[in-house]
Design an enzyme around this catalytic site. Structure first.
Site, PDB file in Angstrom:
ATOM      1  N   PHE A   1       0.821  -1.216   0.000  1.00 50.18           N
ATOM      2  CA  PHE A   1       0.000   0.000   0.000  1.00 50.18           C
ATOM      3  C   PHE A   1       0.854   1.265   0.000  1.00 50.18           C
ATOM      4  O   PHE A   1       0.379   2.343  -0.382  1.00 50.18           O
ATOM      5  CB  PHE A   1      -0.949  -0.004   1.201  1.00 50.18           C
ATOM      6  CG  PHE A   1      -0.328   0.420   2.504  1.00 50.18           C
ATOM      7  CD1 PHE A   1      -0.485   1.717   2.974  1.00 50.18           C
ATOM      8  CD2 PHE A   1       0.393  -0.474   3.281  1.00 50.18           C
ATOM      9  CE1 PHE A   1       0.077   2.117   4.173  1.00 50.18           C
ATOM     10  CE2 PHE A   1       0.951  -0.089   4.490  1.00 50.18           C
ATOM     11  CZ  PHE A   1       0.794   1.208   4.936  1.00 50.18           C
ATOM     12  N   LYS A   2       2.123   1.153   0.392  1.00 53.35           N
ATOM     13  CA  LYS A   2       2.989   2.335   0.430  1.00 53.35           C
ATOM     14  C   LYS A   2       3.126   2.971  -0.954  1.00 53.35           C
ATOM     15  O   LYS A   2       3.396   4.171  -1.074  1.00 53.35           O
ATOM     16  CB  LYS A   2       4.369   1.969   0.971  1.00 53.35           C
ATOM     17  CG  LYS A   2       4.375   1.289   2.339  1.00 53.35           C
ATOM     18  CD  LYS A   2       3.934   2.206   3.453  1.00 53.35           C
ATOM     19  CE  LYS A   2       3.881   1.508   4.795  1.00 53.35           C
ATOM     20  NZ  LYS A   2       5.178   1.241   5.389  1.00 53.35           N
ATOM     21  N   ASP A   3       2.952   2.176  -2.011  1.00 53.66           N
ATOM     22  CA  ASP A   3       3.038   2.725  -3.367  1.00 53.66           C
ATOM     23  C   ASP A   3       1.973   3.792  -3.618  1.00 53.66           C
ATOM     24  O   ASP A   3       2.192   4.709  -4.416  1.00 53.66           O
ATOM     25  CB  ASP A   3       2.865   1.612  -4.412  1.00 53.66           C
ATOM     26  CG  ASP A   3       4.023   0.636  -4.434  1.00 53.66           C
ATOM     27  OD1 ASP A   3       5.170   1.072  -4.316  1.00 53.66           O
ATOM     28  OD2 ASP A   3       3.763  -0.585  -4.575  1.00 53.66           O
TER      29      ASP A   3
ATOM     30  N   THR B   1       8.028   0.486   3.140  1.00 53.01           N
ATOM     31  CA  THR B   1       8.282   1.889   2.808  1.00 53.01           C
ATOM     32  C   THR B   1       9.540   2.032   1.950  1.00 53.01           C
ATOM     33  O   THR B   1       9.561   2.797   0.985  1.00 53.01           O
ATOM     34  CB  THR B   1       8.435   2.733   4.082  1.00 53.01           C
ATOM     35  OG1 THR B   1       7.191   2.766   4.764  1.00 53.01           O
ATOM     36  CG2 THR B   1       8.861   4.154   3.764  1.00 53.01           C
TER      37      THR B   1
END
Length: 479
Positions: A120-122, A153
């Site tokens: 989800f960091k993308d 991250t």
């Protein structure tokens, strides 16, 4: 839009300045001077926007020093099907973050891990890469990004910044504590502007080094040090978007409220949900899920915030949450105590002196049951059982962090109003954690074709002790 520090720094900078600056000069974290609100008619108008269109509408409330046309172009270049292409078989390839109903109208999985690093960091980091490039080009400046990662991250930042001419990335990670896939994603990058440093300690040791360097004003200025960890407000602003997107995907004219279950270690992912609710998004509950490192769960149950030492921090099968000092928690406490920077400063001095603070007897904690947050923890056995359960009942393979979110979310699901759907945030794809998937299911997770063979590539990494001066010397020699 002006920004303030959680510790009361007198200056009120705009977005582009805090984008490049990371921590405030007083060591605090930046927040909007006031959280912008969304009217009901705006919410209705946004329902059918594309993801990049929704991103523009939300970000334009936080970013007022970039012209609207330029910001719209940045959003359009960031949120494309080509970048977020690692969707499940059968998914619409044009959907940036598809919602998978496990139980229609009741329980859903919001897939926000379809980007280049399967995490989800993308969703935020790709935006940061384009924002950095835009602002640095306009100003004719360069930046050296210093970050710490517990697993996701780092790779997201490096993939977002690789090859950018005005940016170098120095990423710290805990030596030997990430999955083999996570290490390969980072250490196999051969780009000349990417530098990996493995710290012989835990994530919190790496995070402490980042904060120490950022608090050295002279070194920071001399070497143009910036941040991409979630201490950077732009990360939080970008994550707010998928809460609105998930709400629109899960609701209709007849269903007007939603709840989210969020696996979190550094409090950034769930804090973005809190900001979305403050803006006016009708979120009934934010369910905070931790693993065995349950510092945040302990606070919401007891009022005591007690970060753990590296020796007390568990190494778990959901390694991206092996965090015992939640950076973004300071932002929440700032709001929790009535936006009182003097109190926040005192509390963090108490942390430095005694390792904990206790708000259980304060009027702030007495009001906590009225807040949106509930919490719980998940164990290794819980993760294995939940991965098995979701695979057997719904035909989906989930990663161990998402399993933490599902475990704690299901615990609270029965307490939600019957017409409120629960969305669990899928924070990573199973391919990143093959060992745990094999333990749970006895099969290997499917790896996207473009990432197969990643672990066999040569890796570049410098192993170093958790020593601030050594990291500074490494940066100074290459900045």
């Amino acid at each position: 839009m002006k920004y303030v520090s959680t510790r009361g720094w007198v200056s009120r900078p705009e977005f582009c300045d805090i984008l490049l600056g990371g921590l405030a000069p007083d060591g605090g974290l930046y927040l909007p001077e006031s959280v912008p609100t969304v009217r009901r008619d705006e919410l209705d108008a946004w329902r059918h926007l594309s993801y990049d269109g929704l991103a523009f509408e939300i970000l334009s409330k936080f970013i007022t020093d970039i012209p609207a046309d330029d910001l719209r172009d940045i959003c359009a270049r960031t949120y494309t099907a080509d970048i977020y292409r690692h969707v499940r078989t059968g998914d619409d390839p044009g959907r940036i973050a598809p919602l998978h109903w496990l139980e229609p109208g009741k329980l859903g999985l919001l897939a926000i891990s379809n980007g280049p690093t399967l995490a989800f960091k993308d969703m935020a980091m790709q935006l940061l890469g384009n924002l950095f490039e835009y602002v640095l080009e306009k100003r004719g400046e360069t930046i050296n990004i210093l970050g710490a990662t517990s697993g996701d991250t780092g790779s997201a930042a490096e993939y977002a910044m690789r090859g950018k001419s005005r940016v170098k990335v120095f990423m710290l990670s805990p030596h030997g504590k990430m999955s083999a896939f996570q290490r390969a994603q980072m250490y196999s990058l051969a780009d000349g502007n990417i530098f990996n440093i493995a710290i012989t300690g835990m994530f919190d040791d790496a995070q402490d080094i980042v904060k120490a360097v950022s608090n050295d004003a002279a070194f920071k200025a001399q070497h143009c040090i910036g941040a991409v960890n979630s201490i950077n407000w732009a990360r939080i602003a970008a994550q707010v978007i998928y809460y609105f997107h998930g709400y629109f995907a899960a609701t209709s004219d007849n269903v007007q409220k939603v709840a989210f279950s969020v696996p979190t270690g550094n409090f950034g992912n769930i804090f973005a949900g809190y900001i979305a609710r403050c803006m006016g998004l009708p979120i009934v509950r934010l369910i905070l899920a931790t693993n065995e490192n349950n510092v945040l769960d302990e606070f919401f149950r007891t009022g005591v915030y007690r970060p753990r030492s590296a020796s007390e921090t568990h190494v778990t099968s959901s390694p991206s949450m092996d965090i015992s000092k939640a950076s973004n928690f300071e932002r929440y406490i700032f709001d929790f105590v009535g936006r009182n920077p003097a109190m926040v400063t005192k509390l963090w001095k108490d942390l430095d002196a005694g390792g904990a603070f206790d708000l259980s007897s304060t009027p702030f904690f007495a009001r906590l049951p009225e807040s949106v947050f509930v919490s719980g923890k998940s164990t290794h056995a819980d993760r294995l059982n939940m991965i098995q359960d979701v695979y057997e009942h719904y035909g989906l393979m989930i990663d161990p962090h998402t399993a933490d979110g599902m475990e704690v979310g299901k615990h609270y699901a029965s307490r939600l109003p019957v017409d409120v759907p629960l969305l669990v945030l899928e924070t990573a794809q199973a391919a990143k954690f093959a060992d745990t998937i094999r333990e749970a299911l006895g099969v290997d997770p499917e790896i996207p074709a473009s990432l197969q063979g990643l672990e066999a590539l040569p890796q570049r990494v410098e192993v170093m002790p958790p020593d601030v001066s050594a990291v500074k010397a490494f940066i100074a020699a290459r900045a």
